[in-house]
Scaffold this active site. Structure first.
Site, PDB file in Angstrom:
ATOM      1  N   GLU A  14      42.617  29.596 -16.297  1.00 46.07           N
ATOM      2  CA  GLU A  14      43.830  28.794 -16.116  1.00 46.07           C
ATOM      3  C   GLU A  14      43.426  27.327 -16.236  1.00 46.07           C
ATOM      4  O   GLU A  14      42.421  26.901 -15.659  1.00 46.07           O
ATOM      5  CB  GLU A  14      44.467  29.053 -14.744  1.00 46.07           C
ATOM      6  CG  GLU A  14      45.628  28.127 -14.408  1.00 46.07           C
ATOM      7  CD  GLU A  14      46.146  28.328 -12.990  1.00 46.07           C
ATOM      8  OE1 GLU A  14      46.149  29.479 -12.514  1.00 46.07           O
ATOM      9  OE2 GLU A  14      46.513  27.327 -12.344  1.00 46.07           O
TER      10      GLU A  14
ATOM     11  N   GLU B 175      48.392  18.559 -11.306  1.00 44.79           N
ATOM     12  CA  GLU B 175      49.034  19.081 -10.101  1.00 44.79           C
ATOM     13  C   GLU B 175      49.087  17.942  -9.085  1.00 44.79           C
ATOM     14  O   GLU B 175      48.198  17.094  -9.034  1.00 44.79           O
ATOM     15  CB  GLU B 175      48.250  20.251  -9.509  1.00 44.79           C
ATOM     16  CG  GLU B 175      48.331  21.533 -10.313  1.00 44.79           C
ATOM     17  CD  GLU B 175      47.584  22.669  -9.635  1.00 44.79           C
ATOM     18  OE1 GLU B 175      48.236  23.612  -9.152  1.00 44.79           O
ATOM     19  OE2 GLU B 175      46.337  22.601  -9.583  1.00 44.79           O
TER      20      GLU B 175
END
Length: 560
Positions: A372, A377
């Protein structure tokens, strides 16, 4: 003495008369305009405020003016014409007492003094006359100084051999420092890995189309619809509603809303069954994707958990209290090595915005075995949040040999704004990715969050133990990427995801940080979060934009 021999006062001078005097004559004036005759008037009563100053003709003045009595008449005593007043002597001296009114005489004196030059200052013992020529002052010599001819100066007659060595060493070290700095800059510049191949545009999205076109069959984006928490225990449900994902004025908005606005507050907590009729679990979950090499069949329990919920106050289960959106380019656009740029503005509140990528197929196994890539974020909490709020953005890679063994702690980093935050304005989040390196940065390469060279296999990089325990059962670790390269598992096609999550129980929001209203290990974590709505909902703002992930553009290139 006759009246003709008496001293005659000067002729009166009036304004408007020719004040010029004839050269060579003294105390004479030639009036240019005739004035009324003063015959029969006493000389002492003639008013002449403009008579020559006392510096030319000086007379003494009686300090008290005489009282001129009036003609004697029968009746009361006569009243004097003038009141006796003291007269102060002018700077210029005094003038003859002509019997003028003291008021007029004083005003004449003051008028002359007004236009007079100031008097010269008397010379004193400490003052001298001003000289226009510069004067030469003899400099005083200290009696404590020795005669220069008697001072000992050995360095004049004999040179110090170490002085030249010190001179050479000083400049040599300075030169070496400059040269070393130049070499450091040069090799540092050369060591920055860059994409050297050709890049082909895969996606160029500016969101100028309307919402239906953007998410339609011919659009570039797909809405994921689930409420199972996406493996993170998230508290929102991802919907296909245009309330949660839409385009406006050339921007994409992902906006959270309250579920109670749709079904009511009571239904969220008890006695309601909520089904997502357009649930996309089967089509968007990589393990259920027909193109995946790890299809294990239909998982009914996972499907129902992802597509429906029941609220029950007895068991503490509730309907997800927040609705949001998660959009992807799955089956629309993906890249294997290349570049991704997303220009976005982050939301505020107890929110979890993310720009990230997942593999199109779980080639090496379920998450995180196939990897991933988290381009960005963040936490929407305020700058005062103790565990990196909205003034921090983070980039990372998730990977590991088992579903519960994630080595993300070895490949992550962040960047921070020191005077502002990432919710104030738009910023560009970039991924550069080849088979030899991967870099994630914000706005410029100098602000990189993660820069990783693929110079060793990931299984070696992880330094995993040979045996791990899952509960009480020991598991011998096997290398799932044994047949891959140093870039494996990040050597497969990945697609892009934009989403705005709310809360979660995976540790992204640490317990006991910033008055967090739930605990990750609690069985009623979502219930606790929903009951604390009065604490986190006001942080979203009232304009709808403060709590939105706003995206200006998305660009994807692939090495070709």
């Amino acid at each position: 003495m006759s009246d003709n021999d008496a001293v005659q006062p000067p002729a009166p001078f009036y304004l408007g008369e020719n004040s010029k005097r004839t050269k060579g004559k003294h105390n004479q004036s030639t009036p240019s305009v005739s004035r009324p005759s003063t015959a029969g008037t006493a000389a002492s009563s003639i008013v002449n405020p403009f008579s020559p100053p006392a510096s030319i003709v000086s007379f003494s003045i009686d300090p008290v003016m005489p009282i001129v009595p009036t003609v004697q008449q029968d009746g009361p005593e006569p009243v004097p014409r003038h009141v006796p007043l003291p007269r102060n002597t002018s700077y210029y001296g005094s003038r003859p007492n002509t019997g003028d009114s003291p008021i007029r005489v004083a005003s004449g004196i003051r008028l002359r003094e007004t236009f007079a030059a100031p008097p010269a200052r008397p010379l004193t013992a400490v003052s001298t006359a001003v000289s226009l020529t510069p004067s030469k002052t003899t400099r005083m010599r200290s009696t404590m100084l020795e005669d220069p001819s008697t001072l000992d100066k050995p360095w004049v007659t004999k040179k110090d051999p170490y002085a030249r060595i010190a001179y050479i060493l000083t400049y040599s070290v300075a030169f070496l420092g400059i040269a070393a700095s130049a070499l450091r800059i040069y090799f540092g510049y050369k060591s920055v890995p860059l994409i050297t191949g050709n890049l082909c545009m895969v996606l160029d999205e500016d969101f100028n189309s309307d919402t239906d076109t953007t998410f339609g069959p011919n659009g570039n984006w797909v809405r994921e619809v689930q409420l199972g928490g996406f493996g993170n225990g998230e508290f929102e449900m991802a919907t296909s509603s245009s309330n949660n994902s839409y385009t406006s004025n050339g921007y994409l908005y992902i906006t959270p809303t309250l579920t109670s606005n749709v079904i009511g507050s009571d239904a969220v907590f008890n006695g309601y069954t909520y089904n997502l009729t357009d649930c996309t679990y089967n089509s968007t979950t990589p393990g259920a994707n027909p193109g995946s090499s790890n299809i294990t069949g239909f998982d009914a329990a996972a499907y129902y958990q992802a597509c429906g919920a029941v609220s029950n106050s007895t068991t503490g289960t509730i309907i997800n209290p927040v609705q949001s959106a998660r959009i992807t380019t799955l089956n629309k656009a993906s890249i294997r090595y290349g570049r991704v740029e997303v220009r976005a503005k982050l939301p505020r509140g107890y929110l979890w915005p993310a720009i990230w990528m997942l593999p199109v197929n779980d080639t090496y196994g379920p998450w995180p075995l196939s990897g991933e890539i988290d381009i960005m974020e963040s936490r929407g909490n305020a700058r005062s949040y103790p565990d990196q709020g909205i003034d921090y953005v983070r980039g990372s890679l998730n990977w590991g040999p088992l579903s519960f063994l994630n080595a993300v702690y070895k490949t992550f980093g962040w960047w921070t704004q020191r005077r502002t935050d990432y919710g104030e304005d738009f910023h560009t989040y970039t991924l550069e990715w080849t088979d030899s390196f991967l870099r994630i940065y914000v706005d410029t390469r100098l602000h990189y969050m993660l820069e990783l060279s693929f110079n060793e296999p990931f299984f070696t990089r992880g330094d995993f133990p040979s045996v791990v325990e899952n509960g009480t059962e020991p598991i011998v670790l096997q290398n799932p990427w044994v047949n891959g390269t140093n870039a494996t598992p990040f050597d497969q096609p990945f697609y892009l995801i934009l989403d705005l999550a709310v809360g979660g129980t995976n540790g992204w929001f640490p317990d006991n940080a910033g008055n967090k209203p739930w605990l990750d290990n609690s069985k009623t974590a979502m219930l606790d979060f929903a009951q604390a709505q009065d604490t986190w909902y006001p942080t979203w703002g009232s304009d709808g934009e403060s709590s939105s992930l706003i995206v200006d553009s998305v660009k994807m290139w692939e090495l070709c």
